[in-house]
Design a protein around this motif. Structure first.
Motif, PDB file in Angstrom:
ATOM      1  N   ARG A 162      -7.620   8.287  -0.551  1.00  0.00           N
ATOM      2  CA  ARG A 162      -6.813   8.421   0.672  1.00  0.00           C
ATOM      3  C   ARG A 162      -5.883   9.631   0.575  1.00  0.00           C
ATOM      4  O   ARG A 162      -5.766  10.423   1.523  1.00  0.00           O
ATOM      5  CB  ARG A 162      -5.992   7.140   0.875  1.00  0.00           C
ATOM      6  CG  ARG A 162      -5.088   7.143   2.097  1.00  0.00           C
ATOM      7  CD  ARG A 162      -5.874   7.047   3.393  1.00  0.00           C
ATOM      8  NE  ARG A 162      -5.015   7.090   4.549  1.00  0.00           N
ATOM      9  CZ  ARG A 162      -4.463   6.022   5.121  1.00  0.00           C
ATOM     10  NH1 ARG A 162      -4.679   4.813   4.597  1.00  0.00           N
ATOM     11  NH2 ARG A 162      -3.710   6.143   6.183  1.00  0.00           N
ATOM     12  N   LEU A 173      -2.730  -0.674 -12.805  1.00  0.00           N
ATOM     13  CA  LEU A 173      -3.237  -0.876 -11.450  1.00  0.00           C
ATOM     14  C   LEU A 173      -4.704  -1.302 -11.498  1.00  0.00           C
ATOM     15  O   LEU A 173      -5.443  -0.966 -12.443  1.00  0.00           O
ATOM     16  CB  LEU A 173      -3.104   0.402 -10.623  1.00  0.00           C
ATOM     17  CG  LEU A 173      -1.684   0.879 -10.301  1.00  0.00           C
ATOM     18  CD1 LEU A 173      -1.746   2.181  -9.504  1.00  0.00           C
ATOM     19  CD2 LEU A 173      -0.901  -0.179  -9.547  1.00  0.00           C
ATOM     20  N   ASP A 174      -5.120  -1.994 -10.463  1.00  0.00           N
ATOM     21  CA  ASP A 174      -6.526  -2.343 -10.325  1.00  0.00           C
ATOM     22  C   ASP A 174      -7.344  -1.063 -10.139  1.00  0.00           C
ATOM     23  O   ASP A 174      -6.987  -0.225  -9.301  1.00  0.00           O
ATOM     24  CB  ASP A 174      -6.712  -3.284  -9.121  1.00  0.00           C
ATOM     25  CG  ASP A 174      -8.145  -3.725  -8.961  1.00  0.00           C
ATOM     26  OD1 ASP A 174      -8.872  -3.038  -8.195  1.00  0.00           O
ATOM     27  OD2 ASP A 174      -8.535  -4.716  -9.592  1.00  0.00           O
ATOM     28  N   GLU A 231       0.829  -1.210   0.000  1.00  0.00           N
ATOM     29  CA  GLU A 231       0.000   0.000   0.000  1.00  0.00           C
ATOM     30  C   GLU A 231       0.858   1.252   0.000  1.00  0.00           C
ATOM     31  O   GLU A 231       0.574   2.228  -0.711  1.00  0.00           O
ATOM     32  CB  GLU A 231      -0.934  -0.021   1.208  1.00  0.00           C
ATOM     33  CG  GLU A 231      -2.000  -1.099   1.156  1.00  0.00           C
ATOM     34  CD  GLU A 231      -2.818  -1.171   2.439  1.00  0.00           C
ATOM     35  OE1 GLU A 231      -4.024  -1.449   2.344  1.00  0.00           O
ATOM     36  OE2 GLU A 231      -2.237  -0.923   3.512  1.00  0.00           O
ATOM     37  N   MET A 236       2.475   1.782  -3.425  1.00  0.00           N
ATOM     38  CA  MET A 236       1.512   2.207  -4.428  1.00  0.00           C
ATOM     39  C   MET A 236       1.170   3.682  -4.252  1.00  0.00           C
ATOM     40  O   MET A 236       1.103   4.445  -5.227  1.00  0.00           O
ATOM     41  CB  MET A 236       0.247   1.359  -4.340  1.00  0.00           C
ATOM     42  CG  MET A 236      -0.747   1.635  -5.477  1.00  0.00           C
ATOM     43  SD  MET A 236      -2.197   0.573  -5.434  1.00  0.00           S
ATOM     44  CE  MET A 236      -2.957   1.135  -3.908  1.00  0.00           C
ATOM     45  N   ARG A 237       0.948   4.150  -2.994  1.00  0.00           N
ATOM     46  CA  ARG A 237       0.633   5.566  -2.774  1.00  0.00           C
ATOM     47  C   ARG A 237       1.798   6.456  -3.197  1.00  0.00           C
ATOM     48  O   ARG A 237       1.599   7.506  -3.828  1.00  0.00           O
ATOM     49  CB  ARG A 237       0.317   5.809  -1.296  1.00  0.00           C
ATOM     50  CG  ARG A 237      -0.955   5.138  -0.807  1.00  0.00           C
ATOM     51  CD  ARG A 237      -1.317   5.639   0.573  1.00  0.00           C
ATOM     52  NE  ARG A 237      -2.124   4.634   1.264  1.00  0.00           N
ATOM     53  CZ  ARG A 237      -1.704   3.906   2.290  1.00  0.00           C
ATOM     54  NH1 ARG A 237      -0.483   4.067   2.753  1.00  0.00           N
ATOM     55  NH2 ARG A 237      -2.506   3.026   2.858  1.00  0.00           N
ATOM     56  N   VAL A 286     -10.126  -0.319  -8.684  1.00  0.00           N
ATOM     57  CA  VAL A 286     -10.633  -0.110  -7.317  1.00  0.00           C
ATOM     58  C   VAL A 286      -9.496   0.324  -6.397  1.00  0.00           C
ATOM     59  O   VAL A 286      -9.659   1.247  -5.583  1.00  0.00           O
ATOM     60  CB  VAL A 286     -11.319  -1.395  -6.816  1.00  0.00           C
ATOM     61  CG1 VAL A 286     -11.791  -1.209  -5.364  1.00  0.00           C
ATOM     62  CG2 VAL A 286     -12.497  -1.772  -7.710  1.00  0.00           C
ATOM     63  N   LYS A 287      -8.319  -0.337  -6.509  1.00  0.00           N
ATOM     64  CA  LYS A 287      -7.174   0.030  -5.675  1.00  0.00           C
ATOM     65  C   LYS A 287      -6.700   1.443  -5.998  1.00  0.00           C
ATOM     66  O   LYS A 287      -6.320   2.208  -5.102  1.00  0.00           O
ATOM     67  CB  LYS A 287      -6.034  -0.967  -5.892  1.00  0.00           C
ATOM     68  CG  LYS A 287      -6.380  -2.404  -5.520  1.00  0.00           C
ATOM     69  CD  LYS A 287      -6.666  -2.538  -4.037  1.00  0.00           C
ATOM     70  CE  LYS A 287      -6.897  -4.010  -3.670  1.00  0.00           C
ATOM     71  NZ  LYS A 287      -7.229  -4.167  -2.228  1.00  0.00           N
ATOM     72  N   LEU A 288      -6.721   1.798  -7.274  1.00  0.00           N
ATOM     73  CA  LEU A 288      -6.317   3.151  -7.656  1.00  0.00           C
ATOM     74  C   LEU A 288      -7.264   4.181  -7.058  1.00  0.00           C
ATOM     75  O   LEU A 288      -6.829   5.208  -6.522  1.00  0.00           O
ATOM     76  CB  LEU A 288      -6.278   3.270  -9.178  1.00  0.00           C
ATOM     77  CG  LEU A 288      -5.997   4.662  -9.744  1.00  0.00           C
ATOM     78  CD1 LEU A 288      -4.642   5.191  -9.277  1.00  0.00           C
ATOM     79  CD2 LEU A 288      -6.089   4.666 -11.268  1.00  0.00           C
ATOM     80  N   GLU A 289      -8.558   3.933  -7.139  1.00  0.00           N
ATOM     81  CA  GLU A 289      -9.525   4.871  -6.585  1.00  0.00           C
ATOM     82  C   GLU A 289      -9.369   4.984  -5.070  1.00  0.00           C
ATOM     83  O   GLU A 289      -9.486   6.083  -4.499  1.00  0.00           O
ATOM     84  CB  GLU A 289     -10.948   4.410  -6.939  1.00  0.00           C
ATOM     85  CG  GLU A 289     -12.042   5.365  -6.493  1.00  0.00           C
ATOM     86  CD  GLU A 289     -11.912   6.734  -7.148  1.00  0.00           C
ATOM     87  OE1 GLU A 289     -12.289   7.735  -6.496  1.00  0.00           O
ATOM     88  OE2 GLU A 289     -11.407   6.805  -8.288  1.00  0.00           O
ATOM     89  N   THR A 290      -9.063   3.876  -4.418  1.00  0.00           N
ATOM     90  CA  THR A 290      -8.836   3.915  -2.960  1.00  0.00           C
ATOM     91  C   THR A 290      -7.622   4.764  -2.626  1.00  0.00           C
ATOM     92  O   THR A 290      -7.652   5.569  -1.686  1.00  0.00           O
ATOM     93  CB  THR A 290      -8.655   2.491  -2.423  1.00  0.00           C
ATOM     94  OG1 THR A 290      -9.809   1.704  -2.731  1.00  0.00           O
ATOM     95  CG2 THR A 290      -8.451   2.499  -0.928  1.00  0.00           C
ATOM     96  N   ALA A 291      -6.529   4.599  -3.378  1.00  0.00           N
ATOM     97  CA  ALA A 291      -5.315   5.383  -3.120  1.00  0.00           C
ATOM     98  C   ALA A 291      -5.567   6.867  -3.372  1.00  0.00           C
ATOM     99  O   ALA A 291      -5.138   7.730  -2.577  1.00  0.00           O
ATOM    100  CB  ALA A 291      -4.179   4.877  -4.000  1.00  0.00           C
TER     101      ALA A 291
END
Length: 454
Positions: A92, A81-82, A49, A52-53, A84-89
């Motif tokens: 955040r 990148l996935d 995580e 990725m950020r 969903v994971k990109l949108e989460t990062a």
């Protein structure tokens, strides 16, 4: 998820009755809570995580010409990148102030986010160095010096790092390990350019007559630490020379004990275990290292009473007369006697004084220098007739009793033969026949003709 910039309950960490405002060490950290919260956002969570950020934030900040990104541009840029994971990062980073969304619905780095990216980028650039800490601290100090905002804390970090390096190098020397010393020497060589840059920054800082006292005090201590490091290289060389003197070469193979140690260090534990298999015993094994003759000698000493008495005899050997001193070499005395005979002619009535060059030169430089030393002895001999100076017997005594005077001048005369280019000017003649020193002309530029002497 709660906001990372929310108030932190310090009372769980402080002693009873102590408030956070009462601790001066917390004041600068509390003042920088927004910036610290940004770093907490970046480095909170698993390693994947965090990476990725950091990657997303750095790539967004890398675009200089068009620093604003639309949602579709971001999805295309990070297509690997996935979604969903990109949108989460992104959510955040945006929720904790590292990213901003303008009225045009475009993403851009906030001021705190750009500062965080710049600081991390500098650290990453120094990660390839042999010692990233010293390079980073020196670069940071140079930047603060350039903008005039250098602080004692920044100087203190550099001082601590220099002292830590000095301790590391001295510990390597004290260990006596050739490999630790070599590693420490490479580390010192890699950091020398940062030490030199730090010296330039400190020289510029101390050149300012208005520099605050607390800055000048730490800067002077840094200068002493840098001088200490500059002397370490000579200590490394002395340690290496000492190790070199103790190095053993295995026969005529050209392989030294250092080569063997280096090869052993390159092996893993499994290969080392194979090498020592059978080479080490759990208990010492006694091996008889004596032949038949040695065994017979020890048996004779044990069984023979006479042999035991000889072995136990500690009496001193009988005294002997000390050897008599050898007489002086005959060759030197013969040369002295021959020279005495030549000088005796100058003491005859009506004999004219002779120059030093005529009397001394002949037979090469060794014989000539010997004659000149004898003339100096004659000049210091005092009243030869009274016999109050020098030996009374032998050729040397006869020589010192010659009724002659020797006068040495400050000038020089040219000789040009018998291995002599020039020599001191002077006269030798019967006692009382030599002129006063001030009456003799300067002979510095005169040639002195003479016949070769034996």
């Amino acid at each position: 998820m709660s906001d990372v910039r929310a108030d932190i309950p310090f009372h769980d960490f402080l002693a009873p009755g102590v408030a956070a405002d009462d601790v001066p060490e917390l004041a600068p950290l509390l003042h920088a809570r927004p910036l610290l919260a940004a770093f907490s956002t970046l480095f909170h969570g698993s390693e994947a995580e965090v990476l990725m950020r950091l990657m997303v934030l750095r790539e967004i900040g890398r675009e200089n010409e068009s620093p604003r990104w639309g949602p579709e541009q971001l999805r295309q840029r990070f297509a690997f990148l996935d979604p969903v994971k990109l949108e989460t990062a992104l959510r955040r980073l945006r929720g904790n102030g590292l990213l901003e969304i303008g009225e045009d619905n475009l993403y851009a780095l906030s001021d705190i986010g750009r500062n965080a990216v710049a600081a991390i980028g500098m650290l990453v650039s120094f990660s390839a160095e042999d010692d990233l800490e010293l390079g980073f601290l020196t670069a940071q100090l140079a930047g603060l010096q350039a903008v005039g905002s250098i602080t004692p804390e920044a100087l203190g970090h550099l001082l601590g790092k220099l002292n830590d390096l000095a301790w590391h190098f001295e510990d390597a020397i004290a260990s006596g390990s050739e490999f630790r010393i070599a590693d420490a020497r490479r580390k010192l060589s890699a950091n020398m350019r940062w030490i030199e840059k730090g010296t330039a920054v400190l020289r510029e800082l101390l050149a300012d007559p208005e520099v605050p006292f607390d800055l000048a005090r730490v800067a002077q201590r840094i200068g002493l630490a840098q001088s200490r490091l500059a002397r370490v290289d000579a200590a490394f060389q002395r340690a290496v020379n000492k190790i070199e003197a103790q190095r053993v070469t295995l026969g005529g193979s050209g392989i030294s004990s250092s080569d063997v140690a280096r090869w052993l260090r390159s092996l893993d534990a499994r290969k080392l275990a194979v090498l020592i298999d059978g080479a080490l015993a759990p208990a010492p094994e006694l091996t008889l290292l004596a032949g038949g003759h040695e065994i017979l000698d020890r048996a004779e000493l044990t069984l023979s009473e006479e042999a035991r008495q000889i072995e136990a005899d500690t009496a001193l050997p009988p005294p002997e007369d000390a050897p008599a001193n050898r007489a002086p070499e005959a060759e030197d005395l013969r040369l002295l006697q021959h020279f005495s005979q030549r000088l005796a002619k100058l003491a005859e009535p009506g004999a004219e004084p002779a120059s030093l060059a005529r009397l001394v030169a002949g037979g090469g430089f060794p014989a000539s220098s010997y004659r000149l030393s004898l003339l100096a002895l004659l000049a210091d001999g005092g009243d030869g007739e009274s016999g109050s100076a020098g030996p009374t017997d032998g050729p040397i005594g006869d020589f010192m009793r010659l009724p002659l005077d020797v006068l040495f001048e400050a000038g020089m005369v040219k000789v040009g033969e018998n291995e002599i280019a020039r020599m001191s000017a002077g006269l030798v003649g019967a006692r009382g026949s030599l002129p006063a020193p001030e009456a003799i002309p300067v002979l510095a530029d005169l040639d002195e003709p003479h016949a070769p002497q034996a």
